[in-house]
Scaffold this motif. Structure first.
Motif, PDB file in Angstrom:
ATOM      1  N   TRP A 437       0.842  -1.208   0.000  1.00 19.49           N
ATOM      2  CA  TRP A 437       0.000   0.000   0.000  1.00 19.49           C
ATOM      3  C   TRP A 437       0.873   1.252   0.000  1.00 19.49           C
ATOM      4  O   TRP A 437       0.632   2.201  -0.758  1.00 19.49           O
ATOM      5  CB  TRP A 437      -0.915  -0.007   1.222  1.00 19.49           C
ATOM      6  N   VAL A 438       1.900   1.257   0.849  1.00 15.22           N
ATOM      7  CA  VAL A 438       2.785   2.415   0.933  1.00 15.22           C
ATOM      8  C   VAL A 438       3.522   2.631  -0.384  1.00 15.22           C
ATOM      9  O   VAL A 438       3.608   3.758  -0.889  1.00 15.22           O
ATOM     10  CB  VAL A 438       3.785   2.240   2.094  1.00 15.22           C
ATOM     11  N   ILE A 439       4.065   1.563  -0.965  1.00 14.69           N
ATOM     12  CA  ILE A 439       4.810   1.688  -2.217  1.00 14.69           C
ATOM     13  C   ILE A 439       3.906   2.210  -3.327  1.00 14.69           C
ATOM     14  O   ILE A 439       4.266   3.132  -4.083  1.00 14.69           O
ATOM     15  CB  ILE A 439       5.430   0.333  -2.607  1.00 14.69           C
ATOM     16  N   THR A 442       2.972   5.890  -2.661  1.00 15.36           N
ATOM     17  CA  THR A 442       4.148   6.760  -2.759  1.00 15.36           C
ATOM     18  C   THR A 442       4.559   6.956  -4.202  1.00 15.36           C
ATOM     19  O   THR A 442       4.875   8.079  -4.633  1.00 15.36           O
ATOM     20  CB  THR A 442       5.310   6.176  -1.948  1.00 15.36           C
ATOM     21  N   MET A 443       4.572   5.895  -4.990  1.00 12.31           N
ATOM     22  CA  MET A 443       4.971   6.018  -6.389  1.00 12.31           C
ATOM     23  C   MET A 443       3.995   6.880  -7.175  1.00 12.31           C
ATOM     24  O   MET A 443       4.387   7.651  -8.058  1.00 12.31           O
ATOM     25  CB  MET A 443       5.096   4.633  -7.028  1.00 12.31           C
ATOM     26  N   SER A 453      13.140  16.159  -7.162  1.00 13.06           N
ATOM     27  CA  SER A 453      13.151  15.822  -5.744  1.00 13.06           C
ATOM     28  C   SER A 453      13.603  14.384  -5.546  1.00 13.06           C
ATOM     29  O   SER A 453      13.576  13.564  -6.460  1.00 13.06           O
ATOM     30  CB  SER A 453      11.755  16.020  -5.139  1.00 13.06           C
ATOM     31  N   HIS A 454      13.999  14.082  -4.294  1.00 18.52           N
ATOM     32  CA  HIS A 454      14.386  12.724  -3.932  1.00 18.52           C
ATOM     33  C   HIS A 454      13.511  12.287  -2.763  1.00 18.52           C
ATOM     34  O   HIS A 454      13.243  13.064  -1.847  1.00 18.52           O
ATOM     35  CB  HIS A 454      15.860  12.668  -3.540  1.00 18.52           C
ATOM     36  N   TYR A 455      13.065  11.027  -2.795  1.00 19.78           N
ATOM     37  CA  TYR A 455      12.109  10.528  -1.817  1.00 19.78           C
ATOM     38  C   TYR A 455      12.648   9.252  -1.167  1.00 19.78           C
ATOM     39  O   TYR A 455      13.216   8.396  -1.845  1.00 19.78           O
ATOM     40  CB  TYR A 455      10.761  10.234  -2.478  1.00 19.78           C
ATOM     41  N   GLN A 456      12.461   9.151   0.146  1.00 16.32           N
ATOM     42  CA  GLN A 456      12.884   7.974   0.888  1.00 16.32           C
ATOM     43  C   GLN A 456      11.649   7.270   1.442  1.00 16.32           C
ATOM     44  O   GLN A 456      10.803   7.895   2.079  1.00 16.32           O
ATOM     45  CB  GLN A 456      13.856   8.366   2.003  1.00 16.32           C
ATOM     46  N   VAL A 457      11.573   5.960   1.174  1.00 16.29           N
ATOM     47  CA  VAL A 457      10.385   5.173   1.485  1.00 16.29           C
ATOM     48  C   VAL A 457      10.787   4.012   2.395  1.00 16.29           C
ATOM     49  O   VAL A 457      11.755   3.306   2.109  1.00 16.29           O
ATOM     50  CB  VAL A 457       9.732   4.622   0.192  1.00 16.29           C
ATOM     51  N   ASN A 458      10.036   3.816   3.475  1.00 18.75           N
ATOM     52  CA  ASN A 458      10.324   2.742   4.415  1.00 18.75           C
ATOM     53  C   ASN A 458       9.707   1.426   3.956  1.00 18.75           C
ATOM     54  O   ASN A 458       8.548   1.385   3.522  1.00 18.75           O
ATOM     55  CB  ASN A 458       9.774   3.102   5.799  1.00 18.75           C
ATOM     56  N   ASN A 609      -3.834  14.389  -1.306  1.00 15.55           N
ATOM     57  CA  ASN A 609      -4.107  13.646  -2.532  1.00 15.55           C
ATOM     58  C   ASN A 609      -2.891  13.697  -3.453  1.00 15.55           C
ATOM     59  O   ASN A 609      -2.383  14.767  -3.754  1.00 15.55           O
ATOM     60  CB  ASN A 609      -5.320  14.277  -3.235  1.00 15.55           C
ATOM     61  N   PRO A 610      -2.397  12.552  -3.923  1.00 15.03           N
ATOM     62  CA  PRO A 610      -1.227  12.580  -4.808  1.00 15.03           C
ATOM     63  C   PRO A 610      -1.407  13.459  -6.027  1.00 15.03           C
ATOM     64  O   PRO A 610      -0.454  14.048  -6.515  1.00 15.03           O
ATOM     65  CB  PRO A 610      -1.048  11.105  -5.200  1.00 15.03           C
ATOM     66  N   HIS A 611      -2.640  13.575  -6.530  1.00 14.06           N
ATOM     67  CA  HIS A 611      -2.861  14.332  -7.757  1.00 14.06           C
ATOM     68  C   HIS A 611      -2.718  15.830  -7.524  1.00 14.06           C
ATOM     69  O   HIS A 611      -2.638  16.592  -8.470  1.00 14.06           O
ATOM     70  CB  HIS A 611      -4.243  14.015  -8.328  1.00 14.06           C
ATOM     71  N   ARG A 612      -2.658  16.250  -6.244  1.00 12.45           N
ATOM     72  CA  ARG A 612      -2.438  17.666  -5.964  1.00 12.45           C
ATOM     73  C   ARG A 612      -0.957  18.006  -5.946  1.00 12.45           C
ATOM     74  O   ARG A 612      -0.577  19.162  -5.891  1.00 12.45           O
ATOM     75  CB  ARG A 612      -3.058  18.043  -4.611  1.00 12.45           C
ATOM     76  N   ALA A 613      -0.121  16.955  -5.991  1.00 12.74           N
ATOM     77  CA  ALA A 613       1.339  17.156  -6.068  1.00 12.74           C
ATOM     78  C   ALA A 613       1.831  18.086  -4.975  1.00 12.74           C
ATOM     79  O   ALA A 613       2.599  19.007  -5.207  1.00 12.74           O
ATOM     80  CB  ALA A 613       1.736  17.698  -7.435  1.00 12.74           C
TER      81      ALA A 613
END
Length: 634
Positions: A437-439, A442-443, A453-458, A609-613
Motif C-alpha cells: 500500500w505504501v509503495i 508513494t509512487m 526531488s528525492h524521496y525515501q520510502v520505508n 491527494n497525490p494528484h495535488r502534487a
C-alpha cells in the motif's frame, strides 16, 4: 603551406578577445623563459622576440571581462594601486546577490567564501601574484540566504603596457552540479569497492518506558512469578477547536501518563505501548486486585478533564482496558501478552464496556487470527495516510529530500505513528500488504511531483524476503514512468528479515533498477556491521538515541564521529535523525554528516491527494538554520 603563408593567414584572422588574452599570457611565459635563460648564461640557438603579436591599446582587464561575459562567466577585478575591487553582474548572481544591490569589497568577498576554504583561496591569489602565472581553484561560497554553492575560478595577474603587474582578475563559474556529480561518482566508486554482494529506553514526552523496553520488563517478570498485564487506551471525547498539534498531543499523553502512574500501584511498571495506549505491569498480584486497579485507572481517566492547547480548552476522555493474567512457567512471550491485552481493550470498546478480563493468554491460533483481521480491516477501511518530512543536505544547507511516512488513523480519525501497529503486522507476517500500500501510493505521489526531488520510502525487513516485492517495485516504477534514482528504500536495522538470501536479492535488484538503499536506526541493533559488510547500502541513518543529546554526551559524540568516518571510508552517506536544535546541526556539519532530519529541520506534514502534487508545490517552513528558511521542496 610554408611559414610565410601561415603568418599571412594569421594576420588576416579576426581574433576573439579570449584568444587575444591567451596570446598575452603566452607572451609573458616566453618572456619569463627568456629571462631565466639569459640569467643562467645559456646560449640561445635561435633569436626569440618576446613581442606580443596581439598587442593593442585596449585594456587587458576589459578584454578578459568581455571574453568571460561571452562565456557567461563571472569576473572579479582588483587593482593594486587603489585597492579597488569590483565584480560583474554574473559574479553577483553566483555569489547569491542581486546585481547592483551591494557594494563590492574584499571583506565582503571573503565573508562569502566558506571559512574552511578562505585560507586556500588567499594562498592561491598570493601565489598567482608572486609567480605572475595563472592559477585555478575550486571553493565554496555561502550565499546570504545560507545556501552553499561551489565555484571554480581562474586567477591571473593583470600586466600594464609597461609589463608591470597592476592587478588581479578572477574568472569564476558556478560548478555546484558538476562538483556534486563528481562527489557522487567518487562515492559510488568507493561503494562498489567496499560493498560485498556475498552471502532505550523512555518516551521523552511521558517519561514512560518505550514499547520495546516495556516488553523487556514484561518478559523479565514472567520469569519471576505470576501477575497481570493491563493496557489502557484513551481517546478524546471532544477536541479543541484548534485541534491537537504534535506538542498538544505530547502534553495530553504526559497528563494521561501522570494519572495512570498515580492510580497504579507504586511497584507497578508503566510504559507507552502505542499512541494513546498505556501499559501497566502488575507483578505478584491476584486477579481481583489487578481488576480493581484497572477499573480505578479507567474511572479516573473518564472522570478527569485535561486542559490542552493555547486557548486552555478542556478535553475529556473515554477509556477502555484490557487485562490479561500470566503465570510463572507460561510459554507465552511478552509480545504475545501485549497483543492479548491490546485485543482485550479493543473488545471492550466494541462491546461498550470499560474492561475486558482474560484469565489466561489467548491460544496462538486465535491470537494470529485476531491480528490478521485487524490489519486486513485497516487496509480495507483505508485507515492509512501519508506524511512527508523534509531532509536537509548539510553541505548545501538546502532541503533536497523528503521521507515518506505512514500514519494510521485512530478511532477519532487522527493520524498516529504506526510503530505498534507495524510491530504486530511484522510478528504475524502481515506486513507485506501494508508495504505494498505504501509503495503504490508513494509512487503515485512521486509521479505527480517534481522530477528533481528525492524521496525515501520505508520498507519492512520482513517484506524484503518476499519474492514478489522486487517485481512489484519494478512494475510500479515502470507503470508510473518514475525516474528510479529519485527513490531510496529504507530498511530498519532492527527489522526481522525473514530470508537473508532473498533480502540480498532485493537489495541488489533495487540497485539494478536504479533505486538506492538506506539503513534506518543505525546503531540501535546488533546486525549493524553485518549489514554494512554484505548489503549494498548507500545511506545510513544514525539512530536518534545518539543524536538528541549529542551536545552534552561525549560518548554519543565519539560514536557518531566514528560512524561517519567508517561510512565515508565505505562510500556510504550518513544522515542524522531527531535533530532538535541549531547547535546540533552545527555539530553534525562539523562531523561531516551528509543529511539531517528532525524538528530543527521540519516537522512531518500530510501530503494529501497525490494528484495535488503537494510535495512539489508546498513550502516547508524550517527553523533553526540561522533564521527561518522557506524553500520549495525539490
Amino acid at each position: 603551406m610554408n611559414l610565410d603563408e601561415v603568418l599571412a593567414l594569421a594576420a588576416e584572422r579576426d581574433y576573439t578577445p579570449l584568444e587575444r588574452a591567451r596570446a598575452r599570457r603566452a607572451r609573458r611565459q616566453i618572456q619569463q623563459a627568456y629571462a631565466h635563460a639569459v640569467t643562467a648564461g645559456r646560449d640561445l640557438v635561435v633569436d626569440v622576440d618576446p613581442h606580443d603579436p596581439l598587442n593593442t591599446d585596449a585594456d587587458e582587464a576589459a578584454r578578459i571581462a568581455r571574453a568571460a561575459q561571452l562565456a557567461k562567466l563571472g569576473t572579479i577585478t582588483w587593482i593594486s594601486a587603489t585597492g579597488e575591487i569590483s565584480w560583474s553582474d554574473e559574479m553577483s548572481l553566483i555569489l547569491g546577490c542581486a546585481p547592483g544591490t551591494i557594494r563590492p569589497s574584499t571583506d565582503l568577498l571573503f565573508d562569502l567564501v566558506h571559512p574552511e576554504d578562505a585560507p586556500g583561496v588567499r594562498r592561491t591569489i598570493h601565489s598567482a601574484w608572486r609567480e605572475q602565472t595563472v592559477k585555478e581553484t575550486t571553493y565554496r561560497v555561502v550565499r546570504p540566504d545560507g545556501t552553499t554553492r561551489y565555484v571554480h575560478c581562474y586567477i591571473e595577474v593583470l600586466i600594464d603596457r609597461f609589463d608591470q603587474p597592476h592587478g588581479i582578475i578572477g574568472t569564476g563559474q558556478d560548478v555546484t552540479d558538476l562538483e556534486l556529480a563528481r562527489q557522487e561518482r567518487d562515492r559510488l566508486a568507493r561503494r562498489c569497492e567496499t560493498a560485498r554482494t556475498e552471502l532505550i529506553s523512555r518516551d521523552p514526552a511521558t517519561g514512560l518506558l518505550t514499547r520495546p523496553r516495556f516488553a523487556d520488563e514484561v518478559g523479565r517478570t514472567q520469569r519471576g512469578g505470576s501477575g497481570a498485564l493491563l493496557v489502557v487506551a484513551a481517546e478524546p471525547l471532544n477536541l479543541p477547536t484548534s485541534g491537537l498539534d504534535h506538542a498538544a498531543q505530547d502534553r495530553l499523553a504526559a497528563a494521561i501518563a501522570g494519572v495512570v502512574k498515580n492510580v497504579a500501584r507504586r511497584t507497578a511498571v508503566c510504559g507507552l505501548v502505542g499512541p494513546g495506549e498505556f501499559g501497566v505491569l502488575l507483578q505478584n498480584t491476584t486477579m481481583a486486585s489487578a481488576t480493581t486497579i484497572a477499573e480505578s485507572i479507567i474511572d479516573s481517566l473518564r472522570g478527569h478533564s485535561f486542559v490542552i492547547g493555547q486557548d486552555r480548552e478542556r478535553v475529556r476522555l473515554d477509556a477502555w482496558g484490557g487485562l490479561v493474567r500470566y503465570h510463572d512457567g507460561d510459554d507465552t512471550s511478552s509480545f504475545d501478552l501485549l497483543v492479548d491485552a491490546e485485543s482485550a481493550w479493543r473488545q471492550a470498546k466494541r462491546q461498550r464496556v470499560a474492561l475486558t478480563v482474560l484469565r489466561q493468554p489467548a491460544r496462538p491460533e486465535d491470537r494470529q487470527e485476531t491480528c490478521r483481521s485487524r490489519i486486513q480491516a485497516a487496509i480495507a477501511g483505508n485507515s492509512f495516510t501519508l506524511y512527508a518530512q523534509p531532509i536537509l543536505d548539510l553541505s548545501l544547507n538546502q532541503i533536497t529530500r523528503q521521507e515518506i511516512l505512514l500514519r494510521v488513523l485512530d478511532g477519532t480519525g487522527q493520524p498516529v505513528p504506526p510503530s505498534a501497529f507495524l510491530d504486530v503486522a511484522e510478528r504475524v507476517d502481515e506486513i507485506w500488504p501494508i508495504d505494498r500500500w505504501v509503495i503504490d501510493h508513494t509512487m503515485e505521489l512521486i509521479a505527480h511531483g517534481p522530477r528533481t526531488s528525492h524521496y525515501q520510502v520505508n520498507v519492512s525487513g520482513r517484506s524484503l524476503g518476499d519474492p514478489h516485492l522486487l517485481e512489484h517495485v519494478h512494475d510500479v516504477v515502470k507503470r508510473h514512468t518514475i525516474d528510479p534514482s529519485q527513490v531510496t528504500f529504507e530498511i530498519t536495522e532492527t527489522a526481522l528479515i525473514g530470508n537473508l538470501t532473498q533480502a540480498m536479492d532485493f537489495a541488489c535488484g533495487i540497485r539494478d533498477i536504479g533505486c538506492r538503499l538506506a539503513l534506518d536506526d543505525f546503531g540501535s541493533g546488533y546486525g549493524t556491521f553485518t549489514y554494512l559488510k554484505y548489503f549494498p547500502i548507500d545511506l545510513v541513518k544514525i539512530d536518534g538515541d545518539f543524536i538528541n543529546k549529542i551536545e552534552e554526551s561525549r560518548p554519543d559524540q565519539v560514536i557518531v564521529r566514528s560512524f561517519v568516518d567508517m561510512c565515508r571510508g565505505l562510500g556510504i552517506q550518513t544522515a542524522a535523525e531527531f535533530v532538535e536544535s541549531e547547535a546540533t546541526l552545527r555539530l553534525l556539519r562539523d562531523y561531516g554528516v551528509d543529511f539531517a532530519q528532525g524538528y530543527a529541520v521540519g516537522k512531518p506534514t500530510p501530503v494529501g491527494n497525490p494528484h495535488r502534487a503537494l510535495l512539489g508545490s508546498a513550502e516547508i517552513e524550517t527553523a533553526g538554520l540561522g533564521g527561518t528558511l522557506r524553500t520549495a521542496i525539490g
